[in-house]
Design a protein around this motif. Structure first.
Motif, PDB file in Angstrom:
ATOM      1  N   GLU A  89       0.837  -1.203   0.000  1.00  0.00           N
ATOM      2  CA  GLU A  89       0.000   0.000   0.000  1.00  0.00           C
ATOM      3  C   GLU A  89       0.871   1.251   0.000  1.00  0.00           C
ATOM      4  O   GLU A  89       0.627   2.192  -0.765  1.00  0.00           O
ATOM      5  CB  GLU A  89      -0.923   0.017   1.219  1.00  0.00           C
ATOM      6  CG  GLU A  89      -1.967  -1.080   1.238  1.00  0.00           C
ATOM      7  CD  GLU A  89      -3.010  -0.921   0.148  1.00  0.00           C
ATOM      8  OE1 GLU A  89      -3.537   0.199  -0.020  1.00  0.00           O
ATOM      9  OE2 GLU A  89      -3.290  -1.920  -0.539  1.00  0.00           O
ATOM     10  N   ARG A  90       1.880   1.276   0.846  1.00  0.00           N
ATOM     11  CA  ARG A  90       2.768   2.444   0.922  1.00  0.00           C
ATOM     12  C   ARG A  90       3.508   2.655  -0.394  1.00  0.00           C
ATOM     13  O   ARG A  90       3.683   3.781  -0.856  1.00  0.00           O
ATOM     14  CB  ARG A  90       3.764   2.292   2.076  1.00  0.00           C
ATOM     15  CG  ARG A  90       3.139   2.442   3.443  1.00  0.00           C
ATOM     16  CD  ARG A  90       4.175   2.656   4.553  1.00  0.00           C
ATOM     17  NE  ARG A  90       5.339   1.798   4.486  1.00  0.00           N
ATOM     18  CZ  ARG A  90       5.488   0.665   5.184  1.00  0.00           C
ATOM     19  NH1 ARG A  90       4.549   0.269   6.020  1.00  0.00           N
ATOM     20  NH2 ARG A  90       6.590  -0.049   5.068  1.00  0.00           N
ATOM     21  N   MET A  91       3.941   1.557  -1.017  1.00  0.00           N
ATOM     22  CA  MET A  91       4.671   1.662  -2.270  1.00  0.00           C
ATOM     23  C   MET A  91       3.784   2.250  -3.372  1.00  0.00           C
ATOM     24  O   MET A  91       4.199   3.151  -4.096  1.00  0.00           O
ATOM     25  CB  MET A  91       5.195   0.293  -2.706  1.00  0.00           C
ATOM     26  CG  MET A  91       6.032   0.354  -3.966  1.00  0.00           C
ATOM     27  SD  MET A  91       6.093  -1.219  -4.838  1.00  0.00           S
ATOM     28  CE  MET A  91       4.387  -1.432  -5.260  1.00  0.00           C
ATOM     29  N   HIS A  92       2.556   1.759  -3.475  1.00  0.00           N
ATOM     30  CA  HIS A  92       1.663   2.281  -4.507  1.00  0.00           C
ATOM     31  C   HIS A  92       1.332   3.750  -4.261  1.00  0.00           C
ATOM     32  O   HIS A  92       1.256   4.535  -5.212  1.00  0.00           O
ATOM     33  CB  HIS A  92       0.386   1.432  -4.585  1.00  0.00           C
ATOM     34  CG  HIS A  92       0.584   0.144  -5.291  1.00  0.00           C
ATOM     35  ND1 HIS A  92       0.790  -1.041  -4.630  1.00  0.00           N
ATOM     36  CD2 HIS A  92       0.627  -0.165  -6.611  1.00  0.00           C
ATOM     37  CE1 HIS A  92       0.937  -2.017  -5.512  1.00  0.00           C
ATOM     38  NE2 HIS A  92       0.856  -1.518  -6.716  1.00  0.00           N
ATOM     39  N   ALA A  93       1.123   4.123  -3.025  1.00  0.00           N
ATOM     40  CA  ALA A  93       0.859   5.532  -2.706  1.00  0.00           C
ATOM     41  C   ALA A  93       2.059   6.393  -3.100  1.00  0.00           C
ATOM     42  O   ALA A  93       1.899   7.494  -3.656  1.00  0.00           O
ATOM     43  CB  ALA A  93       0.536   5.688  -1.220  1.00  0.00           C
ATOM     44  N   LEU A  94       3.270   5.897  -2.838  1.00  0.00           N
ATOM     45  CA  LEU A  94       4.483   6.623  -3.197  1.00  0.00           C
ATOM     46  C   LEU A  94       4.590   6.765  -4.714  1.00  0.00           C
ATOM     47  O   LEU A  94       4.917   7.842  -5.222  1.00  0.00           O
ATOM     48  CB  LEU A  94       5.717   5.908  -2.639  1.00  0.00           C
ATOM     49  CG  LEU A  94       7.068   6.522  -3.018  1.00  0.00           C
ATOM     50  CD1 LEU A  94       7.198   7.938  -2.468  1.00  0.00           C
ATOM     51  CD2 LEU A  94       8.202   5.636  -2.501  1.00  0.00           C
ATOM     52  N   PHE A 112      -8.792   6.742  -5.660  1.00  0.00           N
ATOM     53  CA  PHE A 112      -9.505   5.883  -6.604  1.00  0.00           C
ATOM     54  C   PHE A 112      -8.962   4.466  -6.557  1.00  0.00           C
ATOM     55  O   PHE A 112      -9.706   3.486  -6.504  1.00  0.00           O
ATOM     56  CB  PHE A 112      -9.388   6.467  -8.015  1.00  0.00           C
ATOM     57  CG  PHE A 112     -10.091   5.668  -9.074  1.00  0.00           C
ATOM     58  CD1 PHE A 112     -11.463   5.751  -9.226  1.00  0.00           C
ATOM     59  CD2 PHE A 112      -9.367   4.836  -9.908  1.00  0.00           C
ATOM     60  CE1 PHE A 112     -12.112   5.013 -10.209  1.00  0.00           C
ATOM     61  CE2 PHE A 112     -10.003   4.096 -10.887  1.00  0.00           C
ATOM     62  CZ  PHE A 112     -11.383   4.181 -11.039  1.00  0.00           C
ATOM     63  N   ILE A 113      -7.639   4.344  -6.538  1.00  0.00           N
ATOM     64  CA  ILE A 113      -7.008   3.023  -6.491  1.00  0.00           C
ATOM     65  C   ILE A 113      -7.358   2.316  -5.189  1.00  0.00           C
ATOM     66  O   ILE A 113      -7.693   1.129  -5.182  1.00  0.00           O
ATOM     67  CB  ILE A 113      -5.480   3.135  -6.648  1.00  0.00           C
ATOM     68  CG1 ILE A 113      -5.126   3.613  -8.049  1.00  0.00           C
ATOM     69  CG2 ILE A 113      -4.800   1.808  -6.340  1.00  0.00           C
ATOM     70  CD1 ILE A 113      -3.656   3.941  -8.235  1.00  0.00           C
ATOM     71  N   SER A 114      -7.294   3.034  -4.084  1.00  0.00           N
ATOM     72  CA  SER A 114      -7.602   2.432  -2.779  1.00  0.00           C
ATOM     73  C   SER A 114      -9.005   1.859  -2.756  1.00  0.00           C
ATOM     74  O   SER A 114      -9.230   0.757  -2.247  1.00  0.00           O
ATOM     75  CB  SER A 114      -7.446   3.466  -1.666  1.00  0.00           C
ATOM     76  OG  SER A 114      -6.108   3.830  -1.522  1.00  0.00           O
TER      77      SER A 114
END
Length: 109
Positions: free
Chosen positions: A21-26, A39-41
């Protein structure tokens, strides 16, 4: 991704997905698309079961390799390759990209 690999070694899928989750947010932040993360979340909530099943099937190593492929492509400024990997391995990325392009006022910064 190192944290994801550590989570795999520790057989800790909860930690793996927290790191994921942290990687995708970054990635969204680095791409200047912070608004896309919401949107992705939301979309990922519906995929939670599938993600957990892949953890049980031992596919977390492949996810890390896919993430490394994307990072390598971005680092090499090969956006076509990054997009190709994301669309092949993360089908939701195509929908997110199309939606973000469609409505920059919502997802752009």
């Amino acid at each position: 991704m190192e944290e994801q690999e550590l989570a795999i070694q520790e057989d800790n899928p909860d930690l793996f997905f927290e790191c994921d989750e942290r990687m995708h947010a970054l990635y969204c932040s680095l791409a200047g698309r912070d608004g896309v993360w919401g949107f992705i979340s939301d979309a990922k909530k519906h995929m939670g079961r599938v993600r957990r099943l892949s953890a049980q099937a031992g596919q977390l190593d492949q996810l890390v390799r896919d993430h490394q492929d994307v990072l390598d492509a971005v680092t090499a400024s090969n956006m076509d390759r990054a997009q190709e990997v994301m669309q092949r391995k993360h089908p939701i990325s195509h929908a997110v990209s199309a939606r973000a392009d469609e409505d920059q006022s919502v997802y752009g910064d």
